[in-house]
Design a protein around this motif. Structure first.
Motif: not given
Length: 294
Positions: A11-16, A34-40, A63-68, A70-73
Motif C-alpha cells: 500500500f505504501y509503495a503504491v501510494a508513493r 499488487i492489485s490482489k494485495s490492495i484489494s484484500k 486512504g490519505q489518513v491511513l497513508f500518514q 503507514v508513512e510514519a511507521a
C-alpha cells in the motif's frame, strides 16, 4: 494490527508511486499480485483506499489518513534499522564491570585505557565492590564482567586469566630496625610488630588468614585498612608491617622505600582474571573478552 505488514508495505509503495506498474518494479512483485494485495487490504478494512483512473491511482480521503500513519511507521522502522547499523559499525554498546578498588586501579584501568581507545563508543559502568559481591552479581547476571581472583568454584562462570599476583609483607627499613632495637635482634615481627591487614570483608584477608592458620602465625597487634592503597601508605609511613601484593609495590621495593620480609614459606600466589557468564554474552562483552585475550 490485523493486517499483514506486507500488505501495508505494498500500500505504501503504491501510494508513493501513484502507479501500480511502478510500484511493482520497485518491489519486484507482479502487477496482479499488487492489485490482489490492495484489494484484500481494502476488503479487510471495509473501505476504498485508492481511486483508479487511466493515469494510475490516487488516494481516497480515507486512504490519505491511513497513508500518514503507514508513512510514519515505515520511517520509524527505517530509523531503527539505521540505528542498528550505526551500533554495528561504531561498536556502540555498554559494559558493566564489577571490581575491587585495588584491582580497578592496578589492573583494570590499564586495560580500559587501551580498550576505550579502540572502542570509543562503548559506555563503561564500574561497580566498585568486594569480590564476593561481584561473583554474586555475575551469577545473577547483574554484571557483564567481573575482575576477580580465580574462585575455587566457578559454578557457571567462564574465567579469562590475565596475571598472577603474590602477597608479601613489607615495611620501612627504619621500622624493622627500631623493632629489633626494642625487642632484640631475634624478634619475631609477626609476634611483636604491628601487622597491617585488609579488613575481614576482603577476599585477600581471607587468603592471608588461611595462610596464618596453616603456618601457626598469630599476630598480636593488627591494624586494619579498607583498601590496598591505604595499607601501602601505612607501611611507607612506618606504622607497621603491611601485607600487600608484591606486583603493586615494585617501585617502592626497587627504590628502597619499602623492604620485603622474608618468609619461610611463601604465600600461595593467586590468578587474577575476568569472569563472565558465557550464556549472557553480548557483542560488547565478546569484543572486550577478545581484546583482553589478545
Amino acid at each position: 494490527m490485523e493486517q499483514h505488514l506486507t500488505q501495508y508495505r505494498i500500500f505504501y509503495a503504491v501510494a508513493r508511486a501513484g502507479n501500480i506498474s511502478r510500484a511493482a518494479k520497485e518491489l519486484f512483485i507482479s502487477q496482479p499480485a499488487i492489485s490482489k494485495s490492495i484489494s484484500k487490504l481494502e476488503e479487510s478494512l471495509g473501505i476504498a483506499l485508492f481511486i483508479r483512473n487511466s493515469r494510475g491511482v490516487s488516494l481516497t480521503a480515507e486512504g490519505q489518513v491511513l497513508f500518514q500513519h503507514v508513512e510514519a511507521a515505515f520511517e520509524a522502522l527505517d530509523r531503527g534499522e539505521n540505528e542498528l547499523k550505526q551500533i554495528q559499525n561504531l561498536h556502540i554498546g555498554q559494559l558493566k564491570i564489577g571490581v575491587s578498588n585495588t584491582l580497578c586501579k592496578y589492573i583494570l584501568l590499564p586495560y580500559l585505557k587501551e580498550f576505550i581507545a579502540q572502542y570509543p563508543h562503548v559506555r563503561i559502568l564500574i561497580e566498585s565492590q568486594d569480590t564476593a559481591r561481584t561473583i554474586s552479581m555475575l551469577e545473577q547476571q547483574k554484571l557483564d564482567i567481573g575482575l576477580i581472583a580465580e574462585p575455587k568454584n566457578r559454578r557457571y562462570l567462564s574465567f579469562l586469566p590475565v596475571m598472577r599476583i603474590e602477597d608479601t609483607f613489607v615495611c620501612t627499613r627504619s621500622y624493622l630496625e627500631n623493632l629489633r632495637i626494642r625487642e632484640g635482634a631475634d624478634v619475631d615481627p609477626f609476634e611483636s610488630g604491628t601487622i597491617l591487614l585488609l579488613d575481614r570483608s576482603n577476599m585477600t584477608r581471607t587468603h592471608i588468614d588461611a595462610y596464618f592458620a596453616e603456618h601457626g602465625i598469630e599476630p598480636k597487634q593488627i591494624l586494619e585498612a579498607t583498601t590496598m592503597d591505604l595499607l601501602i601508605e601505612f607501611a611507607k609511613t612506618g606504622l607497621g608491617i603491611g601485607c600487600v601484593i608484591r606486583e603493586f609495590v615494585r617501585e617502592e621495593l626497587k627504590d628502597g622505600s619499602l623492604i620485603e620480609l622474608p618468609l619461610e614459606v611463601p604465600i600461595r600466589n593467586r590468578t587474577i582474571g575476568f569472569a563472565y557468564h558465557p550464556t549472557a554474552m553480548t557483542r560488547t562483552m565478546n569484543d572486550f573478552v577478545q581484546f583482553c585475550s589478545e
